[in-house]
Design an enzyme around this catalytic site. Structure first.
Site, PDB file in Angstrom:
ATOM      1  N   ARG A  24       0.822  -1.221   0.000  1.00 35.77           N
ATOM      2  CA  ARG A  24       0.000   0.000   0.000  1.00 35.77           C
ATOM      3  C   ARG A  24       0.854   1.268   0.000  1.00 35.77           C
ATOM      4  NH1 ARG A  24      -5.236  -0.912   1.473  1.00 35.77           N
ATOM      5  NH2 ARG A  24      -5.497   0.958   0.267  1.00 35.77           N
ATOM      6  N   ARG A  28      -1.808   7.361  -0.019  1.00 32.68           N
ATOM      7  CA  ARG A  28      -2.033   7.307   1.422  1.00 32.68           C
ATOM      8  C   ARG A  28      -1.212   8.289   2.235  1.00 32.68           C
ATOM      9  NH1 ARG A  28      -2.945   1.481   3.843  1.00 32.68           N
ATOM     10  NH2 ARG A  28      -5.131   1.943   4.050  1.00 32.68           N
ATOM     11  N   ARG A  37      -5.950  13.625  -4.446  1.00 29.49           N
ATOM     12  CA  ARG A  37      -7.188  13.057  -3.940  1.00 29.49           C
ATOM     13  C   ARG A  37      -8.288  14.119  -3.812  1.00 29.49           C
ATOM     14  NH1 ARG A  37      -7.045   9.564   1.473  1.00 29.49           N
ATOM     15  NH2 ARG A  37      -6.883  11.634   2.358  1.00 29.49           N
ATOM     16  N   ASP A  73      -7.056  -1.011  -7.204  1.00 26.78           N
ATOM     17  CA  ASP A  73      -7.618  -1.601  -5.979  1.00 26.78           C
ATOM     18  C   ASP A  73      -8.058  -3.034  -6.270  1.00 26.78           C
ATOM     19  OD1 ASP A  73      -8.453  -0.768  -3.111  1.00 26.78           O
ATOM     20  OD2 ASP A  73     -10.085  -1.997  -3.852  1.00 26.78           O
ATOM     21  N   TYR A 150     -15.799  -8.931   0.541  1.00 30.27           N
ATOM     22  CA  TYR A 150     -16.387  -7.620   0.237  1.00 30.27           C
ATOM     23  C   TYR A 150     -17.673  -7.757  -0.581  1.00 30.27           C
ATOM     24  CZ  TYR A 150     -12.172  -5.395   1.992  1.00 30.27           C
ATOM     25  OH  TYR A 150     -11.154  -4.970   2.805  1.00 30.27           O
TER      26      TYR A 150
END
Ligand code: 1CP
Length: 339
Positions: A24, A28, A37, A73, A150
């Site tokens: 990751r 972030r 973002r 993702d 999910y």
């Protein structure tokens, strides 16, 4: 390639030093990512070749990491199969129509994967170009089990109780669903290979929620099928969080390397899956703490894994609140370490 430490390690060749990257790592905790973002939605960032390339390259340039991981993702596979996925800031992914019935499963169509995820080819190529052959590019996808979590739960969860309940109540439907996810995932990984990724990681982030016997039913067979389809083409890194009990079976899939979370002692891993290349496994929360503690724990990790057949990483994804200087201290400590 200028820096092929990761690829040589995956082939079990000798290297001058241990390669290092973060799960990751794209986005972030990087301030420049946070600016992007504000301007673009999550899937705009994923699908736009220039944006995906810019975000993927950031940690390589700014933190000096030995490999890049494609900005995307794991949930794009749910989209490939025909589901809606919303990324809500601060909340994570939401799937507004979670899978609960045979009728819903029968509508999921893996044959549309290449069409729905067509953007992955130009984005991956743009990323490769932006990397200018400095470091290898890691492609990725989730494990079928983690995707099922999910797709059935509809959102993140600490125990994915609805997803597990579904598997226990309808094991035959679960296997139908897992087969479709596996098929779409193999197609997607092959697209990434075609577009130039150098290696692929499969994230089984929620494998450790299963008992050892349920892991053999609901996760391992599908991972095995994926590794058998992909490993002959590019090396596969299997990261199954919480699955210390399945390390020997994970090694038997033939994957080039096994990712370890921070609860696994390196000597235990060597004992049960000795011949593997290992990747991991510092607790990501250590990077929130004082810098001298980051350096001390990183050195302890390097010593415990010993020389060779090893890729330094965290035991799970780097946390968004990680101070940049601590991320850098981890990378620099690995690079300066001499056994
Ligand atoms: O971060 C990177 O290096 C960029 C690529 C990347 C990867 C490898 C993203 C971007 N997501 C992932 C994998 C991923 N996504 C996993 C497997 C790794 C892991 O266990 O952490 C999982 C479980 C997801 C699902 C997901 N997507 C979550 C977790 C939800 C939960 O259950 O807690 C979240 C928050 C997302 C959204 C997402 N994906 C990626 C980013 C940067 C974000 C956050 C949105 C943003 O910051 O803009």
């Amino acid at each position: 390639m200028k820096n092929d430490l990761l690829l040589r390690t995956l082939r079990k060749e000798k290297t001058e030093r241990t390669p290092v990257w973060f799960m990751r790592q794209a986005g972030r905790y990087l301030p420049d990512y946070r600016v992007l973002r504000e301007k673009y939605s999550f899937f705009e960032r994923v699908r736009n070749p220039q944006l995906a390339a810019e975000i993927t390259v950031m940690p390589v340039k700014q933190v000096g990491i030995d490999a890049a991981i494609l900005f995307s993702d794991i949930l794009v596979i749910a989209q490939a199969l025909g589901m809606d996925v919303e990324m809500q800031e601060g909340k994570g992914p939401i799937l507004p129509a979670p899978i609960r019935s045979q009728e819903q499963i029968s509508k999921l169509d893996p044959a549309r994967t290449e069409e729905v995820l067509a953007y992955a080819i130009p984005t991956t190529r743009a990323v490769k170009e932006a990397l200018e052959n400095e470091v290898p590019l890691i492609g990725f996808c989730g494990s079928p089990w983690t995707l099922l979590c999910y797709m059935v739960e509809g959102k993140g969860s600490k125990d994915f109780a609805k997803a597990k309940q579904f598997c226990y109540e309808h094991p035959e439907l679960a296997s139908l669903l897992l087969d479709k996810i596996t098929e779409a995932s193999i197609t997607y990984l092959n697209m990434q290979i075609k577009a130039g990724v150098d290696t692929l990681q499969i994230f089984d982030s929620w494998g450790g929620l299963l008992s050892p016997s349920d892991y053999k039913r609901f996760s391992l067979p599908y991972l095995d099928k994926m590794v058998k389809a992909i490993q002959p083409q590019v090396p596969v890194i299997l990261f199954a969080k919480g699955c210390w009990y399945a390390l020997a079976e994970l090694q038997s899939t033939g994957a080039a390397a096994l990712g370890l979370d921070w609860t696994i002692h390196p000597s235990f891993a060597r004992q049960v899956a000795g011949a593997s290349v290992f990747q991991g496994n510092l607790d990501p929360i250590v990077l929130l703490g004082p810098r001298h503690h980051v350096e001390k724990e990183t050195v302890a990790m390097m010593k415990a894994f010993g020389k060779g057949n090893y890729i330094a990483n965290l035991g799970h994804g780097v946390l968004p609140q990680t101070p940049f200087e601590n991320a850098k201290a981890f990378v620099d400590t690995v690079k300066n370490f001499r056994a």
